[in-house]
Design a protein around this motif. Sequence first.
Motif, PDB file in Angstrom:
ATOM      1  N   LEU A  71      -3.255  -3.705 -13.289  1.00 19.44           N
ATOM      2  CA  LEU A  71      -2.403  -4.899 -13.375  1.00 19.44           C
ATOM      3  C   LEU A  71      -3.009  -6.066 -14.136  1.00 19.44           C
ATOM      4  N   ASN A  72      -4.353  -6.189 -14.082  1.00 22.01           N
ATOM      5  CA  ASN A  72      -4.938  -7.460 -14.553  1.00 22.01           C
ATOM      6  C   ASN A  72      -6.031  -7.244 -15.586  1.00 22.01           C
ATOM      7  N   ASN A  73      -6.257  -8.303 -16.332  1.00 23.23           N
ATOM      8  CA  ASN A  73      -7.203  -8.293 -17.451  1.00 23.23           C
ATOM      9  C   ASN A  73      -8.596  -7.813 -17.031  1.00 23.23           C
ATOM     10  N   VAL A  74      -9.219  -7.042 -17.920  1.00 22.70           N
ATOM     11  CA  VAL A  74     -10.586  -6.551 -17.653  1.00 22.70           C
ATOM     12  C   VAL A  74     -11.615  -7.686 -17.689  1.00 22.70           C
ATOM     13  N   ASN A  75     -11.300  -8.784 -18.369  1.00 25.58           N
ATOM     14  CA  ASN A  75     -12.113  -9.988 -18.203  1.00 25.58           C
ATOM     15  C   ASN A  75     -11.547 -10.693 -16.974  1.00 25.58           C
TER      16      ASN A  75
ATOM     17  N   LYS B 250     -16.048  -2.674   2.257  1.00 27.44           N
ATOM     18  CA  LYS B 250     -15.062  -3.478   2.976  1.00 27.44           C
ATOM     19  C   LYS B 250     -13.849  -3.790   2.092  1.00 27.44           C
ATOM     20  N   VAL B 251     -14.126  -4.086   0.815  1.00 34.79           N
ATOM     21  CA  VAL B 251     -13.029  -4.328  -0.129  1.00 34.79           C
ATOM     22  C   VAL B 251     -12.098  -3.114  -0.145  1.00 34.79           C
ATOM     23  N   CYS B 252     -12.691  -1.925  -0.240  1.00 29.47           N
ATOM     24  CA  CYS B 252     -11.878  -0.704  -0.304  1.00 29.47           C
ATOM     25  C   CYS B 252     -11.073  -0.524   0.981  1.00 29.47           C
ATOM     26  N   LYS B 253     -11.734  -0.736   2.091  1.00 30.92           N
ATOM     27  CA  LYS B 253     -11.054  -0.586   3.369  1.00 30.92           C
ATOM     28  C   LYS B 253      -9.826  -1.504   3.445  1.00 30.92           C
ATOM     29  N   ASN B 254     -10.034  -2.749   3.046  1.00 30.59           N
ATOM     30  CA  ASN B 254      -8.922  -3.712   3.055  1.00 30.59           C
ATOM     31  C   ASN B 254      -7.788  -3.254   2.151  1.00 30.59           C
ATOM     32  N   ILE B 255      -8.140  -2.856   0.951  1.00 33.11           N
ATOM     33  CA  ILE B 255      -7.099  -2.474  -0.009  1.00 33.11           C
ATOM     34  C   ILE B 255      -6.308  -1.279   0.508  1.00 33.11           C
ATOM     35  N   TYR B 256      -7.012  -0.239   0.952  1.00 30.20           N
ATOM     36  CA  TYR B 256      -6.300   0.981   1.348  1.00 30.20           C
ATOM     37  C   TYR B 256      -5.519   0.809   2.644  1.00 30.20           C
ATOM     38  N   SER B 257      -5.890  -0.176   3.436  1.00 31.77           N
ATOM     39  CA  SER B 257      -5.088  -0.412   4.643  1.00 31.77           C
ATOM     40  C   SER B 257      -3.720  -0.974   4.265  1.00 31.77           C
ATOM     41  N   VAL B 258      -3.624  -1.599   3.100  1.00 35.10           N
ATOM     42  CA  VAL B 258      -2.339  -2.151   2.641  1.00 35.10           C
ATOM     43  C   VAL B 258      -1.654  -1.204   1.662  1.00 35.10           C
ATOM     44  N   ILE B 259      -2.444  -0.602   0.768  1.00 29.87           N
ATOM     45  CA  ILE B 259      -1.897   0.250  -0.297  1.00 29.87           C
ATOM     46  C   ILE B 259      -2.577   1.618  -0.200  1.00 29.87           C
ATOM     47  N   PRO B 260      -2.011   2.531   0.600  1.00 37.62           N
ATOM     48  CA  PRO B 260      -2.731   3.774   0.912  1.00 37.62           C
ATOM     49  C   PRO B 260      -2.955   4.672  -0.300  1.00 37.62           C
ATOM     50  N   ASP B 261      -2.131   4.510  -1.345  1.00 39.66           N
ATOM     51  CA  ASP B 261      -2.307   5.353  -2.528  1.00 39.66           C
ATOM     52  C   ASP B 261      -2.846   4.540  -3.707  1.00 39.66           C
ATOM     53  N   PHE B 262      -3.575   3.472  -3.429  1.00 47.92           N
ATOM     54  CA  PHE B 262      -4.158   2.632  -4.485  1.00 47.92           C
ATOM     55  C   PHE B 262      -4.953   3.509  -5.451  1.00 47.92           C
TER      56      PHE B 262
ATOM     57  N   VAL C  19      -0.043  -7.716  -4.456  1.00 50.10           N
ATOM     58  CA  VAL C  19      -0.336  -6.497  -5.220  1.00 50.10           C
ATOM     59  C   VAL C  19       0.513  -5.353  -4.676  1.00 50.10           C
ATOM     60  N   ASP C  20       0.641  -5.310  -3.344  1.00 48.62           N
ATOM     61  CA  ASP C  20       1.409  -4.230  -2.720  1.00 48.62           C
ATOM     62  C   ASP C  20       2.869  -4.266  -3.154  1.00 48.62           C
ATOM     63  N   GLU C  21       3.431  -5.446  -3.310  1.00 48.56           N
ATOM     64  CA  GLU C  21       4.825  -5.530  -3.753  1.00 48.56           C
ATOM     65  C   GLU C  21       4.988  -4.803  -5.093  1.00 48.56           C
ATOM     66  N   ILE C  22       4.029  -5.025  -5.986  1.00 49.05           N
ATOM     67  CA  ILE C  22       4.086  -4.377  -7.296  1.00 49.05           C
ATOM     68  C   ILE C  22       3.816  -2.879  -7.161  1.00 49.05           C
ATOM     69  N   ALA C  23       2.794  -2.533  -6.364  1.00 43.89           N
ATOM     70  CA  ALA C  23       2.419  -1.124  -6.206  1.00 43.89           C
ATOM     71  C   ALA C  23       3.570  -0.321  -5.612  1.00 43.89           C
ATOM     72  N   THR C  24       4.328  -0.952  -4.727  1.00 46.34           N
ATOM     73  CA  THR C  24       5.461  -0.277  -4.082  1.00 46.34           C
ATOM     74  C   THR C  24       6.548   0.048  -5.102  1.00 46.34           C
ATOM     75  N   ILE C  25       6.759  -0.877  -6.012  1.00 43.56           N
ATOM     76  CA  ILE C  25       7.732  -0.602  -7.085  1.00 43.56           C
ATOM     77  C   ILE C  25       7.252   0.566  -7.935  1.00 43.56           C
ATOM     78  N   PHE C  26       5.996   0.514  -8.358  1.00 43.29           N
ATOM     79  CA  PHE C  26       5.482   1.573  -9.234  1.00 43.29           C
ATOM     80  C   PHE C  26       5.454   2.931  -8.505  1.00 43.29           C
ATOM     81  N   ARG C  27       5.170   2.893  -7.204  1.00 45.70           N
ATOM     82  CA  ARG C  27       5.064   4.140  -6.425  1.00 45.70           C
ATOM     83  C   ARG C  27       6.324   4.978  -6.552  1.00 45.70           C
ATOM     84  N   GLY C  28       7.471   4.318  -6.536  1.00 48.84           N
ATOM     85  CA  GLY C  28       8.740   5.034  -6.642  1.00 48.84           C
ATOM     86  C   GLY C  28       8.883   5.770  -7.960  1.00 48.84           C
ATOM     87  N   PHE C  29       8.093   5.373  -8.934  1.00 51.71           N
ATOM     88  CA  PHE C  29       8.162   6.002 -10.260  1.00 51.71           C
ATOM     89  C   PHE C  29       6.938   6.864 -10.543  1.00 51.71           C
TER      90      PHE C  29
END
Lengths: 676, 676
Positions: free
Chosen positions: A192-196, A258-270, A213-223
């Motif tokens: 989603l975001n710039n590498v810088n 911890k970052v990963c744990k947080n992310i995957y608790s919200v976006i399981p298929d990140f 981020v999850d709102e966006i990921a949820t849209i993409f997940r459907g596709f």
Amino acid sequence: MGKAWLNNRLIHKAMANDSFAFSPATVAGGDAVRLQLESDIVNWLKLPLELDPEKATVVLQKQAGKFDSDEAFQLSQKGSQVVITANTTNGLMYGFYELLREKVMGTKLNTDLQSPSQPLRMIDHWDQTDGSIERGYAGASIFFGKPDKLDNPDVGNFDVKHIDGDIFRHDRTRMITYARMLASVGINAVSLNNVNVREQGIELITPKYLDGVDEIATIFRGFGIKTYLAINWAAPKLIGGLDTSDPVDPKVQEFWAKVCKNIYSVIPDFGGFLVKADSEGEPGPYQYGRDHAQGANMLGQAIKPYGGLVIWRAFVYNAHQDWRDRKTDRAKAAYNNFAPLDGHFADNVILQMKFGPIDFQTAEPLQPLFGKLRNTNQMMEFEISAEYLGHQIDVNYAVKQWYKMLNYDTKYDDLKDPHAGAVLKETAVNPAHTGMAAVGNVGMSEHWTNNPLAQANLYGYGRLCWNNQETPEDILHEWVALTFTESDNKTQSTIYKIVDTSNETYRDYCAPLGVGFMVVPHYHYGPSVNGYEYDRWGTYHFADRNGVGVDRTMATGSGFIGMYSDKLSSEYENLDTTPESVVLFLHHVPYDHVFANGKTLIQTIYDLHFQGYANVEQYVKDWATVSGKIDDRVFESVSDCLKQQLADALEWRDQVNTYFYRMSGVPDDQGRLIYE
Amino acid sequence: MGKAWLNNRLIHKAMANDSFAFSPATVAGGDAVRLQLESDIVNWLKLPLELDPEKATVVLQKQAGKFDSDEAFQLSQKGSQVVITANTTNGLMYGFYELLREKVMGTKLNTDLQSPSQPLRMIDHWDQTDGSIERGYAGASIFFGKPDKLDNPDVGNFDVKHIDGDIFRHDRTRMITYARMLASVGINAVSLNNVNVREQGIELITPKYLDGVDEIATIFRGFGIKTYLAINWAAPKLIGGLDTSDPVDPKVQEFWAKVCKNIYSVIPDFGGFLVKADSEGEPGPYQYGRDHAQGANMLGQAIKPYGGLVIWRAFVYNAHQDWRDRKTDRAKAAYNNFAPLDGHFADNVILQMKFGPIDFQTAEPLQPLFGKLRNTNQMMEFEISAEYLGHQIDVNYAVKQWYKMLNYDTKYDDLKDPHAGAVLKETAVNPAHTGMAAVGNVGMSEHWTNNPLAQANLYGYGRLCWNNQETPEDILHEWVALTFTESDNKTQSTIYKIVDTSNETYRDYCAPLGVGFMVVPHYHYGPSVNGYEYDRWGTYHFADRNGVGVDRTMATGSGFIGMYSDKLSSEYENLDTTPESVVLFLHHVPYDHVFANGKTLIQTIYDLHFQGYANVEQYVKDWATVSGKIDDRVFESVSDCLKQQLADALEWRDQVNTYFYRMSGVPDDQGRLIYE
């Protein structure tokens, strides 16, 4: 926003007598892709969805394990029905879009098994949390930013503003439409975001922003698209309250776990992380005396429990070169940094390498690491956004160039298929973790891209990811047919011809023969022959009164050529067997050198630049003939772009020709006007 | 803030036994200058002010009509008393500062009548209402801006932000100190705001902001300095609610009449307007088909009832030149625009012309309008801020260059004194309305200027305005003695030598021999040999493999040379009699051309660039020897600047030498290293 190549009205028209059904086994479970597909049939195409497969004209039939690839599909005719078969609903979805394409184009049903060349087919957005896009030329970000800020002027300066309050744009309509466009051409990953990674971008991985981020990921997940984030390597220090980001420090490892744990608790298929480290001033493992395998594997370890990936950019170089120093060669940087690490990267780490050794120029030889690395997951990176290819002002169908790079023969005799695209799988640690990535080109512009014709690059990138052997010509025929469906054949053919030749045309009026970087500094649009010649970026042409080009030979130059396979090295070492399109990338060539075609270098430069401009003049004339035959606003947008391209091509032609005329003193052998 | 050349502690020490008195007739009336002078004696210098002139060692004695100039003064010894005599308190004030100078330096009383060479001695601030300064390199504006914004980074971009609330800085201490500095060297006029008038700058002439302007004007008034404002020519349209700014339109005339009425009701001695019109995109009378005399005289008419002046910049040119067009010559623009208008400008209108025909370069011949115009009030303009002279990083004592321009021989035989400075009075409509102007160089920096040594330019500018014949060497001796009073002779001499040679040193490592503009575009700091070569600004060097320079001859070039007096034209037309320092401004010269000194052009370029850099190396060494002998913070500031100057001079030397080596193929005849 434009409908691009997915016009629901036209698809509905082409399928007016069709209806869809999912075979019974296919319907089980709360599969996001199936739900989206059903919704698209009913709500987007307004076509019937039958419960009874017998009553439908199109049946989608899931058969786990049927094909080698879970994304593959096959269309088949069964009586009056078309059956789409695939292992997964993702495969069915790709079959669905293939069928739509064929219906709109009116072609015969293609019953071949269709399986993607590359497992990862990704778009990297360089969007920033303030709504700007680094190297974005199509308006503001569709993901981030305030509703009232829709432009993204190119100021050659990419500072990111701190945004008070919500950083997300929440334009679901646009995001859904975009996700559908991507899915329709087989894209299955976005970052989603710039590498810088700056400002609030650093915090996207934290709970504060994960719902957004999850709102966006949820849209993409459907596709069928997984969402990735670019991370800042120094996040442990910058936002983690630590005094180090050293990858061997347990506190740092804990931070990332911890970052990963947080992310995957919200976006399981990140999807995972994209990382630019130790490059152009960005932080990285070198700061701590660690190598890039240590840096990347540490992140790989943190994300491994969740099945995520770490995509690590190989664009690592010292951006403080001294132009006086003729020994250092930026083209060698990726090789020098990463060849020694072959075999050191973890199974879930991927090295993402730009197709060429420098930086998305109009013509470069292949990055020599492709084929050289034998035990590393790799992705090949392109730039759809057209930073060096005309900023979506100039027409430039870059699919031509990408196809060439994917099918570049590395000439390693011991590889089954030594072509660059094929090499990826054969030399991977895990062949499922290879693929292609490209910097995206859309924004809040009316037509998604600034020049509507630049849509062809997004379409073509996806299609080429899916099938590395589909020719740019075939892809372009599809795109024209799908985009200008209702225009007459002559109009379609006129548009096709302009786009088809545009990549070569642009290349011809720019920096000659692969020497690159004669662009306006910072902006990278328009000519500045000496703009980078005495700068710190390692991008020089070394023109003098006798010749021009960079001697990268083993005999007398930087030795870069020796990084290729023996066969390719020998070919490139010899000026006479070096392809003309990259000859100045590899050799310093006297102006009076005569190429195989009997032309001197200086005359070749003149001819290319006169021809490049003449082509644009012809585009302007040809484009005028499609007035009234296509959508008016598309016509006007392209007309405006062509007007600027013409002015710009003239500057390129005249500045490059004059520069080399002043240098060489050799007049044009056809007596055309070269300004003194 | 630094004390610059006015150190009250040192003055007090030098005058410890002195006391002051005003002769009885002098005290009459509420004269702002006298009040300030009394306050300075008592509060600033802490010296006694006697009521009885007999008891004082210094008597200030006003004698109206005593001298030709109301600003002139004379010091005389009367027994044990020094008497300062002048027509006005302004003259007394100038005498007061002369006495302070002499006392601190310990020189013998100078009893000559001292009268200013130029009636108008002005500083133009390019300060903007958001606190930034266009081409400012010494921090933010001392007049405008918020207290928390003290820097003014050079971003090569001069947008002005809208400021909410108060736009004035209200830093009275700094403004009073600055005004005193200016008065001490004879400055009698300042313009507060940038000539590119944008944002709230346009409204400074309206009641909303006049109280703020008045606060500043009141401070300056006490020091004999009149306050001017730069106006936006399009103000009638932009803020007057009119649909035109046409100077012949009665509504427009009425607008300006009302503006003047408002201003003078608040500031009865307001100086007048400074105008940049029809230049670099700024609006002007050409938009309405009017000439510049019509434009300027309309304003002159509006301000005439109040005794105000209109200072009209002659820097009018089309900033959209095509580099291919070898016929158009920007150097001719001012002449072409204004020579035909000689005699057309009103008595209270002054044409302000840059000293050279192009733009404040390190070496230019004189603007040919000086001497050519015979019935026009004129001012000669310089740029203290050092836009093209090293941004107050590089040491650059520009007084050398200004002296040269003021004493440039126009060779008009029919003029009494054909030297450029003297010409102003002789060719004026009203000799009281001529003078000098310069872009200021101070800001919120610790030392007023970025490099503390750049103070010498402010000091020297004022001194040179007052006396066009005082040599830069004498002025520099004064400045060093006043600034580094307590340092030993060797230290003073070391500093003197660095500053004394610095203008030539800087010129030598920059664009060679008057060709100019090899600077980084927009920023104008550091080398970019081809930076402006294909741009729209009309600033080209036309280097090719055979030679370099701009052919401005009458025989084969742009004909610019023909704009000078016959004698000067003949001299310049001939390459052999053209001064070497501007030879590439006037001629396209082959690299192998041999100058009178026996050196070729190419060797001259190499030698100058090696020498320029070598000088800076010497400065660095010499400066190190003054460590501990002067104020530590001044020492460190200059050291930092010199470090950057050294790096920068190296880039200039190497880039220019390599560029011309690549072009010419001629090696250095002394075998020094020129990079390939």
